[in-house]
Structures are given as C-alpha cells and as structure tokens.
Design a protein around this motif. Structure first.
Motif, short mmCIF file in Angstrom:
data_model
loop_
_atom_site.label_atom_id
_atom_site.label_comp_id
_atom_site.label_asym_id
_atom_site.label_seq_id
_atom_site.Cartn_x
_atom_site.Cartn_y
_atom_site.Cartn_z
N VAL A 50 19.57 28.71 11.31
CA VAL A 50 19.87 30.10 10.93
C VAL A 50 18.87 30.54 9.86
O VAL A 50 18.76 29.91 8.81
N LEU A 51 18.15 31.62 10.16
CA LEU A 51 17.12 32.11 9.25
C LEU A 51 17.56 33.33 8.46
O LEU A 51 17.10 33.54 7.34
N GLN A 52 18.45 34.15 9.02
CA GLN A 52 18.90 35.36 8.35
C GLN A 52 20.41 35.50 8.49
O GLN A 52 20.97 35.20 9.55
N LYS A 53 21.06 35.98 7.40
CA LYS A 53 22.49 36.27 7.41
C LYS A 53 22.70 37.64 6.78
O LYS A 53 22.08 37.95 5.76
N GLN A 54 23.59 38.43 7.38
CA GLN A 54 23.89 39.74 6.84
C GLN A 54 25.39 39.98 6.96
O GLN A 54 25.96 39.91 8.05
N LEU A 55 26.02 40.24 5.81
CA LEU A 55 27.46 40.48 5.78
C LEU A 55 27.73 41.97 5.58
O LEU A 55 27.24 42.57 4.62
N GLN A 56 28.52 42.53 6.48
CA GLN A 56 28.99 43.90 6.40
C GLN A 56 30.50 43.89 6.54
O GLN A 56 31.08 42.88 6.99
N PRO A 57 31.17 44.99 6.18
CA PRO A 57 32.64 45.01 6.32
C PRO A 57 33.08 44.68 7.75
O PRO A 57 32.73 45.37 8.70
N GLY A 58 33.79 43.57 7.88
CA GLY A 58 34.32 43.17 9.19
C GLY A 58 33.35 42.48 10.10
O GLY A 58 33.69 42.18 11.26
N ARG A 59 32.12 42.19 9.63
CA ARG A 59 31.15 41.59 10.55
C ARG A 59 30.11 40.78 9.80
O ARG A 59 29.63 41.19 8.74
N GLN A 92 26.80 38.07 16.33
CA GLN A 92 27.69 38.81 15.44
C GLN A 92 29.08 38.20 15.50
O GLN A 92 29.62 37.98 16.57
N LEU A 93 29.64 37.93 14.34
CA LEU A 93 30.97 37.34 14.24
C LEU A 93 31.92 38.35 13.60
O LEU A 93 31.59 38.97 12.57
N GLU A 94 33.09 38.50 14.19
CA GLU A 94 34.09 39.40 13.64
C GLU A 94 34.84 38.70 12.50
O GLU A 94 35.27 37.55 12.64
N LEU A 95 34.97 39.41 11.38
CA LEU A 95 35.65 38.87 10.20
C LEU A 95 36.70 39.86 9.74
O LEU A 95 36.63 41.06 10.06
N PRO A 96 37.68 39.40 8.96
CA PRO A 96 38.58 40.36 8.30
C PRO A 96 37.78 41.23 7.33
O PRO A 96 36.78 40.79 6.76
N GLU A 97 38.20 42.46 7.16
CA GLU A 97 37.52 43.34 6.23
C GLU A 97 37.97 43.05 4.81
O GLU A 97 39.16 42.95 4.53
N PHE A 98 37.02 42.88 3.91
CA PHE A 98 37.33 42.62 2.52
C PHE A 98 36.18 43.15 1.66
O PHE A 98 35.06 43.32 2.13
N THR A 99 36.50 43.43 0.41
CA THR A 99 35.48 43.87 -0.54
C THR A 99 34.90 42.66 -1.24
O THR A 99 35.55 41.62 -1.36
N PHE A 100 33.68 42.78 -1.74
CA PHE A 100 33.04 41.65 -2.41
C PHE A 100 31.91 42.15 -3.29
O PHE A 100 31.32 43.21 -3.06
N THR A 101 31.62 41.38 -4.31
CA THR A 101 30.46 41.62 -5.16
C THR A 101 29.38 40.57 -4.93
O THR A 101 28.22 40.79 -5.27
N ALA A 102 29.76 39.42 -4.40
CA ALA A 102 28.81 38.35 -4.06
C ALA A 102 29.40 37.57 -2.90
O ALA A 102 30.63 37.53 -2.71
N TRP A 103 28.54 36.94 -2.11
CA TRP A 103 29.05 36.17 -0.96
C TRP A 103 28.05 35.09 -0.58
O TRP A 103 26.87 35.13 -0.93
N THR A 104 28.56 34.12 0.14
CA THR A 104 27.73 33.06 0.71
C THR A 104 28.35 32.63 2.03
O THR A 104 29.57 32.70 2.22
N ALA A 105 27.51 32.21 2.96
CA ALA A 105 27.97 31.77 4.28
C ALA A 105 27.27 30.46 4.61
O ALA A 105 26.04 30.38 4.62
N LEU A 106 28.05 29.43 4.89
CA LEU A 106 27.53 28.11 5.26
C LEU A 106 27.73 27.93 6.76
O LEU A 106 28.85 28.04 7.26
N VAL A 107 26.65 27.67 7.49
CA VAL A 107 26.69 27.57 8.95
C VAL A 107 26.40 26.13 9.36
O VAL A 107 25.39 25.55 8.97
N GLU A 108 27.30 25.58 10.17
CA GLU A 108 27.11 24.23 10.70
C GLU A 108 27.26 24.28 12.22
O GLU A 108 28.02 25.08 12.75
N GLY A 109 26.51 23.43 12.91
CA GLY A 109 26.51 23.43 14.37
C GLY A 109 27.20 22.23 14.96
O GLY A 109 27.09 21.12 14.43
#
Length: 506
Positions: A50-59, A92-109
């Motif tokens: 995974v080279l790029q990650k982008q978090l938006q509300p619900g996705r 694209q992965l569907e996520l619950p909608e939540f507010t945030f000021t910082a985030w991280t995503a760990l991806v394992e295969g």
C-alpha cells in the motif's frame, strides 16, 4: 447563585475499527526470453504493498499494487527460477462515519487462495484473492470540565496523562548501491532486506532520517542447483517535511523495504541495485490535564451528568526480536532444500496466563528437490509470541502498530524432516487506551434543607476502602471539614481501615 465552570480541550482517543476487503487477482505472466521455459510450477506468492491512504467520512481509499511472484522449475535442468508481476489496485473500504483530528491505518495482507497453471512454457495464469485486514485508529478532541467554583461547590480533581498524535507520515524513498557477484548469476531468485535507522533527528517541521539497508540476494550460478547468498549494504538519508512535529516529540520511524530492482553490469562489473523503502514515521507529544472527576455542593442539590474520557498513552516503543521453531515430516525422505521463504499473518494482542503477548502466525515455505529431481513446496505454520511489559494497566486496551521483518532463517531437510528456526524482529509502537470518569455537565438545584437542630452529633460507621469524598458528599459536608473533625491527614483519599467518623454539622 451561579456556578462557575472552567473548561479545556483534550485530545481524546477516537474510533478504533477493523475492516476486511478482498482484492481479486487475475493475471497472465509471460516468461521473458532471457528466462528458461517452464517445466513445472512450484509456488506462487502474492503480497499487497500500500503506497497511499486517504481517509474521508465513511470511506478509506487505498492505492498500491499486488506483488505476484511465481517460482517454477525450468526446462532442461535449468533448476529453480522466478518471475514476478506488479498489479496496481485502488480499493475503497466503507467505514462508520466519525470525526477525527488525527488518524492512522495499518494494512496487513492475508492470502485467501492462489491457483496458478502453465498455459504453455512461456505463459502462466494466476487466479486468486488476497484479503486486506485494515485497522483504523483515530484521535479526536473533547471538551473537559477542569475546575468549578462558587455555589458551595466541592470538587474532586484528577490528572489525565496521555499523548497527542503530532505526525503520521508514510513516505516512499529509494536507496541505491551495487551488488557484487563472484561470477555471473544464471538466475536471481529473491532479494530481501532489513533496514536499520541509525539516527532520527527532529526539528520544527522536519525530520532527518539516516539509516542503512542490509540486503540479501539469493542467486544460482550456471549449471548449479544450490542457491548462494550475496549481501550488500545500502545507506540512505532523507529529510522529511512533517507538519506539526517538534523537537520534544517522541518519534518512531520504521523503514520497510517493499521492492528491489537489479540491473546487471557489463561483463564482470557489479550489478546496480535499487531498493524501494517505505518510511513509516509516527510522532507523539505528551500532555497533562487536570479535570473534575466528581463534585457536589454543600448548599444546593446537585445534578451531574458523567462523561467518559478516553485517554491514549504511549506504552512504549518496540524493537525486539523473537525466535520461533518448528518441524514436520516430509513425504520424500531424500528431499534436498533449495530455498525457504517466510510470511506473516496479522499481529494481535493475546492474553496469556502470565500477562499479554503480541502473537502472529508465521509460515515457512520450503522449496526442495525430491528424489525424482522435481521441485516441490512444503509449508510449516508456527505461532510467534512476544511477551509485553507487565506494568501495562490490566483494564487498558492495547493497540500495536508494528512491522515485522525476518532477521534470520535456518531451514534444513534432513532424514525426511523439515526443521525451521526463524528470528523475527518486531519494530513499532504500543499504544494504550484507558477510560476515566469525568463530569460532562453539572447544575445546581434547590437549596438544601437546614440541618435538624435537635441533632448535635452524628456518627458514621465507615468501612475500609471507602473514599472520604464519597462520605462527605453523602452528608453534604466539605471533605476538608470531615478530615479535620476526625484528625485525618489532609491528603487522605481512601480510608485504610474501618472506623467511626464524626460528621461535622453543616
């Protein structure tokens, strides 16, 4: 009378969710003219990068590629050969909608299944699916009542300690060098490496990373079946622009090699080696906040609304090694080892009898030549356990953000038995989430009824372990008065033993 309420903002642990998504794999791999034709397929691997990650509300959007590697036996005694292909993907992965000021995503295969077949000696079909296991963790902000005043208010203050996420950055860099072979290789089977950061220096808005990549190349000479190992060292230095980082931050930087390319030199000259490395940088800044954990009034009825405060702290940075061993019977007692590869499953925190441990599934895949001089693959799955520090609070939620690399592999096929010893390095951070009880809102009601003048003395029979503040609240008496009336220490919070307490008049 109006109650004065003082507030502040704290960085609060936010959402923590794990989702899975399937990446289908369907491709044709053409064997290049400089590689031997296919006699027999031996093993196929697929690994997501995974080279790029982008978090938006619900996705959450992931971009990268699947590295599909096929090992095969070449025709006319060519021995073990390898070919690979990179398949770009956007998921694209569907996520619950939540507010945030910082985030991280760990991806394992996790490979769900892989089927490969040789359509002809120059074409291979691969069909399968790889599961992505994605853990998303966020940090948000929350308003906290830090102090109260007036209205006869009595408050119990507590201190909240944690870390604020200052930076999350995943940066792709390259390192270049040379690889010297004793003689021209007939085939390069695999190139892997481990990166070590020699220095991480933080400046305001910048991070300077200096490190070294230790590369291991498995190759085979012309006319030989036994693999040889060649090593090289690739230094790298990178200056990263990191918004929000300062010199007082606690920083983690893990360098993860994700790809290698080797260009052969002319005649006897060294090959040109280029490594692609993902730098995972995380930074945290400590904070300390005083908040009102409980309160009551000695003059008015009081209405409280509790508030859960989720604090996130850094339990520690990890740079540990652990060893796992395993053995199993082989169907062919005369099998001779040619190569061994290691893969890992998702990392988990698992409770054990004597504490907590990081656990993961480790799979060793051995490629060996049987008595018929045909190459076969054999697998041995083991569980790796890395004990965690014992001082971690028992009620805390532990969240590892770690990367695994193989330090050493000892594999043998002797007397019909496959024996494997793998040394694994775990680098990363261990975060800890705890829940504290605070006051979300407070309001004063009607004045309290005056004390009964007929009662001149009140005695309370207290139990060991009772809180002085809770006893004082029951009788609407200031805790300081309660301690003074009974000769208790001014900072005593909990009664060490059962005793009779004199309740002073209000």
């Amino acid at each position: 009378m109006e109650l004065k309420i003082f507030r502040d903002t704290m960085p609060q642990a936010g959402a923590d969710c794990t989702v899975k998504a399937e990446l289908p794999l369907e491709t044709e791999i053409l064997i290049s003219d400089y590689l031997p034709p296919v006699f027999k397929l031996v093993k196929c691997f697929a690994k997501p990068v995974v080279l790029q990650k982008q978090l938006q509300p619900g996705r959450l959007t992931l971009e990268g590629y699947l590295r599909c590697t096929v090992f095969y036996q070449g025709e006319d005694g060519a021995g073990l050969c390898q070919t690979e292909q990179k398949l770009p993907f956007t998921k694209q992965l569907e996520l619950p909608e939540f507010t945030f000021t910082a985030w991280t995503a760990l991806v394992e295969g996790q490979t769900e299944y892989l089927n490969s077949r040789a359509v002809n000696p120059r074409r291979i079909e691969v069909r399968g699916a790889v599961n992505l296991v994605v853990t998303v963790r966020t940090q948000d902000k929350a308003d906290v009542i830090t102090a109260l005043a007036d209205g006869g208010i009595e408050q119990q203050l507590a201190t909240l300690q944690g870390v604020r996420s200052a930076a999350v950055l995943d940066k792709l860099i390259t390192a270049e060098g040379t690889l010297n072979f004793a003689r021209p290789p007939a085939a390069v089977l695999d190139i892997t490496g481990n990166a070590v950061n020699r220095e991480v220096k933080l400046l305001t808005g910048k991070a300077v990373i200096k490190g070294e990549l230790q590369v291991q190349c498995a190759w085979r000479a012309e006319g030989e079946n036994t693999l040889q190992n060649q090593t090289a060292s690739l230094p790298f230095q990178q200056v990263l622009d990191v918004e929000g980082i300062t010199e007082d931050c606690t920083c983690l930087c893990v360098a993860e090699p994700v790809g290698f390319s080797l260009a052969e030199g002319e005649q006897d000259s060294a090959g040109s080696l280029t490594a692609t490395v993902l730098l995972h940088l995380r930074a945290w800044r400590p904070y300390q906040l005083q908040y009102a954990a409980d309160a009551f009034s000695t003059r008015f009825e009081t209405t409280l609304t509790p508030q859960k405060l989720a604090a996130e702290s850094l339990a520690g940075l990890l740079d540990e090694t652990a060893t796992v061993t395993g053995s199993g019977p082989l169907p062919d007692a005369g099998a001779q080892l040619r190569a061994c590869f290691v893969s890992y499953g998702p990392l988990q925190v698992t409770p054990k009898r004597d504490g907590m441990a990081l656990t993961t599934r480790v799979t060793a895949t051995a490629l060996a030549e049987n008595s018929l001089q045909e190459l076969e693959s054999y697998e041995k799955t083991m569980e790796l356990q890395l004990p965690l520090p014992a001082e971690i609070p028992p009620a805390a939620q532990l969240m590892p953000e770690c990367w695994l690399s193989t330090e050493d592999v000892q594999c043998s096929c002797t007397g019909g038995t496959l024996e494997v010893t793998i040394t694994v390095r775990v680098r990363g951070a261990l975060l800890c989430r705890t829940i504290q009880q605070g006051i979300g809102s407070i309001a004063l009601g009607d004045p309290l009824a005056p004390a009964d003048p007929e009662i001149s003395l009140r005695i309370y029979y207290a139990h060991a372990g009772e809180a002085v503040f809770a006893i004082a609240r029951r009788f609407h008496v200031a805790p300081a008065q309660m301690r003074a009336a009974n000769g208790l220490e001014a900072d005593l919070a909990v009664l060490p033993q059962a005793q009779h307490l004199l309740v002073p008049g209000t």
